[in-house]
Scaffold this motif. Structure first.
Motif, PDB file in Angstrom:
ATOM      1  N   ILE A 137       0.756  -1.089   0.111  1.00  0.00           N
ATOM      2  CA  ILE A 137      -0.044  -0.046   0.101  1.00  0.00           C
ATOM      3  C   ILE A 137       0.933   1.193   0.139  1.00  0.00           C
ATOM      4  CG2 ILE A 137      -1.636   1.423   1.573  1.00  0.00           C
ATOM      5  CD1 ILE A 137      -2.833  -1.262   2.220  1.00  0.00           C
ATOM      6  N   VAL A 138       1.848   1.278   0.768  1.00  0.00           N
ATOM      7  CA  VAL A 138       2.742   2.473   0.990  1.00  0.00           C
ATOM      8  C   VAL A 138       3.336   2.613  -0.297  1.00  0.00           C
ATOM      9  CG1 VAL A 138       4.797   3.346   2.190  1.00  0.00           C
ATOM     10  CG2 VAL A 138       2.857   2.375   3.597  1.00  0.00           C
ATOM     11  N   HIS A 139       3.993   1.603  -1.061  1.00  0.00           N
ATOM     12  CA  HIS A 139       4.658   1.612  -2.084  1.00  0.00           C
ATOM     13  C   HIS A 139       4.089   2.097  -3.257  1.00  0.00           C
ATOM     14  CE1 HIS A 139       7.585   0.614  -5.244  1.00  0.00           C
ATOM     15  NE2 HIS A 139       6.864   0.101  -5.745  1.00  0.00           N
ATOM     16  N   LEU A 140       2.770   1.378  -3.541  1.00  0.00           N
ATOM     17  CA  LEU A 140       1.862   1.994  -4.513  1.00  0.00           C
ATOM     18  C   LEU A 140       1.538   3.317  -4.519  1.00  0.00           C
ATOM     19  CD1 LEU A 140       0.432  -1.614  -5.275  1.00  0.00           C
ATOM     20  CD2 LEU A 140       2.341  -0.537  -6.556  1.00  0.00           C
ATOM     21  N   ASN A 141       1.163   3.922  -3.427  1.00  0.00           N
ATOM     22  CA  ASN A 141       0.669   5.222  -3.260  1.00  0.00           C
ATOM     23  C   ASN A 141       1.779   6.265  -2.588  1.00  0.00           C
ATOM     24  OD1 ASN A 141      -2.235   4.728  -3.300  1.00  0.00           O
ATOM     25  ND2 ASN A 141      -1.958   3.273  -1.964  1.00  0.00           N
ATOM     26  N   ASN A 142       3.103   5.871  -2.931  1.00  0.00           N
ATOM     27  CA  ASN A 142       3.948   6.718  -2.416  1.00  0.00           C
ATOM     28  C   ASN A 142       4.097   8.029  -2.904  1.00  0.00           C
ATOM     29  OD1 ASN A 142       6.577   7.323  -1.037  1.00  0.00           O
ATOM     30  ND2 ASN A 142       7.636   7.145  -3.213  1.00  0.00           N
ATOM     31  N   ASP A 143       3.678   8.274  -4.211  1.00  0.00           N
ATOM     32  CA  ASP A 143       3.550   9.450  -5.000  1.00  0.00           C
ATOM     33  C   ASP A 143       2.567  10.380  -4.835  1.00  0.00           C
ATOM     34  OD1 ASP A 143       6.167   9.081  -6.167  1.00  0.00           O
ATOM     35  OD2 ASP A 143       5.306   8.033  -8.120  1.00  0.00           O
ATOM     36  N   VAL A 144       1.557   9.874  -4.031  1.00  0.00           N
ATOM     37  CA  VAL A 144       0.191  10.689  -3.720  1.00  0.00           C
ATOM     38  C   VAL A 144       0.435  11.705  -2.465  1.00  0.00           C
ATOM     39  CG1 VAL A 144      -1.100   9.147  -4.997  1.00  0.00           C
ATOM     40  CG2 VAL A 144      -1.113   9.183  -2.525  1.00  0.00           C
ATOM     41  N   THR A 145       1.563  11.527  -1.891  1.00  0.00           N
ATOM     42  CA  THR A 145       1.828  12.160  -0.983  1.00  0.00           C
ATOM     43  C   THR A 145       2.720  13.585  -1.056  1.00  0.00           C
ATOM     44  OG1 THR A 145       2.698  12.238   1.456  1.00  0.00           O
ATOM     45  CG2 THR A 145       3.549  10.825  -0.129  1.00  0.00           C
ATOM     46  N   SER A 146       2.771  14.737  -0.273  1.00  0.00           N
ATOM     47  CA  SER A 146       3.671  15.702  -0.465  1.00  0.00           C
ATOM     48  C   SER A 146       5.020  15.518  -0.151  1.00  0.00           C
ATOM     49  CB  SER A 146       3.018  17.090   0.274  1.00  0.00           C
ATOM     50  OG  SER A 146       2.966  16.642   1.629  1.00  0.00           O
ATOM     51  N   ALA A 147       5.101  14.279   0.603  1.00  0.00           N
ATOM     52  CA  ALA A 147       6.528  14.113   1.273  1.00  0.00           C
ATOM     53  C   ALA A 147       6.607  12.551   0.798  1.00  0.00           C
ATOM     54  CB  ALA A 147       6.515  14.177   2.565  1.00  0.00           C
ATOM     55  N   PRO A 148       6.919  12.404  -0.390  1.00  0.00           N
ATOM     56  CA  PRO A 148       7.324  10.837  -0.816  1.00  0.00           C
ATOM     57  C   PRO A 148       8.487  10.285  -0.485  1.00  0.00           C
ATOM     58  CG  PRO A 148       7.241  12.120  -2.821  1.00  0.00           C
ATOM     59  CD  PRO A 148       6.901  13.054  -1.477  1.00  0.00           C
ATOM     60  N   ILE A 149       8.811   9.110  -0.264  1.00  0.00           N
ATOM     61  CA  ILE A 149      10.189   8.443  -0.021  1.00  0.00           C
ATOM     62  C   ILE A 149      10.671   8.741  -1.436  1.00  0.00           C
ATOM     63  CG2 ILE A 149      11.283   6.591   0.547  1.00  0.00           C
ATOM     64  CD1 ILE A 149       9.676   5.885   2.699  1.00  0.00           C
ATOM     65  N   ARG A 150      12.089   9.201  -1.312  1.00  0.00           N
ATOM     66  CA  ARG A 150      12.879   9.175  -2.397  1.00  0.00           C
ATOM     67  C   ARG A 150      14.262   8.728  -2.129  1.00  0.00           C
ATOM     68  NH1 ARG A 150       8.917   9.528  -5.640  1.00  0.00           N
ATOM     69  NH2 ARG A 150       8.191  11.491  -6.116  1.00  0.00           N
TER      70      ARG A 150
END
Length: 154
Positions: A137-150
């Motif tokens: 869930i976290v991986h597939l939705n990473n880019d919808v947040t204003s602070a994605p993991i990079r």
């Protein structure tokens, strides 16, 4: 929608799980006066010694505009040191102090208790399934947040 339906919704359950995990962390780590975000920052700084605040915020998925206040608190406690970059005067490179390294070492057992309390109510198989699905869930939705993991480039 009934209150029972609300209680069964994924967003509500995730919010409650966040509240519970935060409370357990603060309970187990009270003697270290450490928040989950501060802990994540210290772990990332240890892993990527000399990173800057922008990279740190990307590593721990924390808002860039507020990472500075986290770093200020860690610096006031002498857990980190920030020094100017030799190549870019606008950047400040972050490292753990010996006190920061010692704190990470000393809180290991408490942090492990946090993890065990959070998922310890589940069977081993349920824990594995839960963690597998949460990671997905976290991986597939990473880019919808204003602070994605990079992650840092290899």
């Amino acid at each position: 929608m009934s209150i029972e339906e609300l209680y069964a919704r994924p967003a509500h359950l995730i919010r409650r799980a966040h509240q519970i995990s935060w409370a357990i962390f603060l309970d187990e780590c009270a003697e270290f006066a450490l928040t989950p975000v501060q802990y994540a920052a210290l772990v990332a700084i240890q892993a990527y010694d000399g990173c800057d605040a922008t990279r740190l915020s990307s590593l721990i998925a924390f808002d860039r505009s507020t990472i500075g206040s986290v770093l200020d608190r860690l610096e006031k406690r002498n857990l980190i040191i920030r020094r100017p970059s030799p190549t870019d005067r606008r950047q400040r490179l972050i490292s753990l102090t010996q006190e920061g390294k010692d704190l990470l070492e000393n809180c290991k057992e408490a942090v492990e208790r946090v993890q065990n309390r959070i998922v310890g109510v589940l069977s081993r198989e349920e824990r594995e399934t839960f963690l597998k699905l949460m990671k997905r869930i976290v991986h597939l939705n990473n880019d919808v947040t204003s602070a994605p993991i990079r992650p840092m480039p290899e």
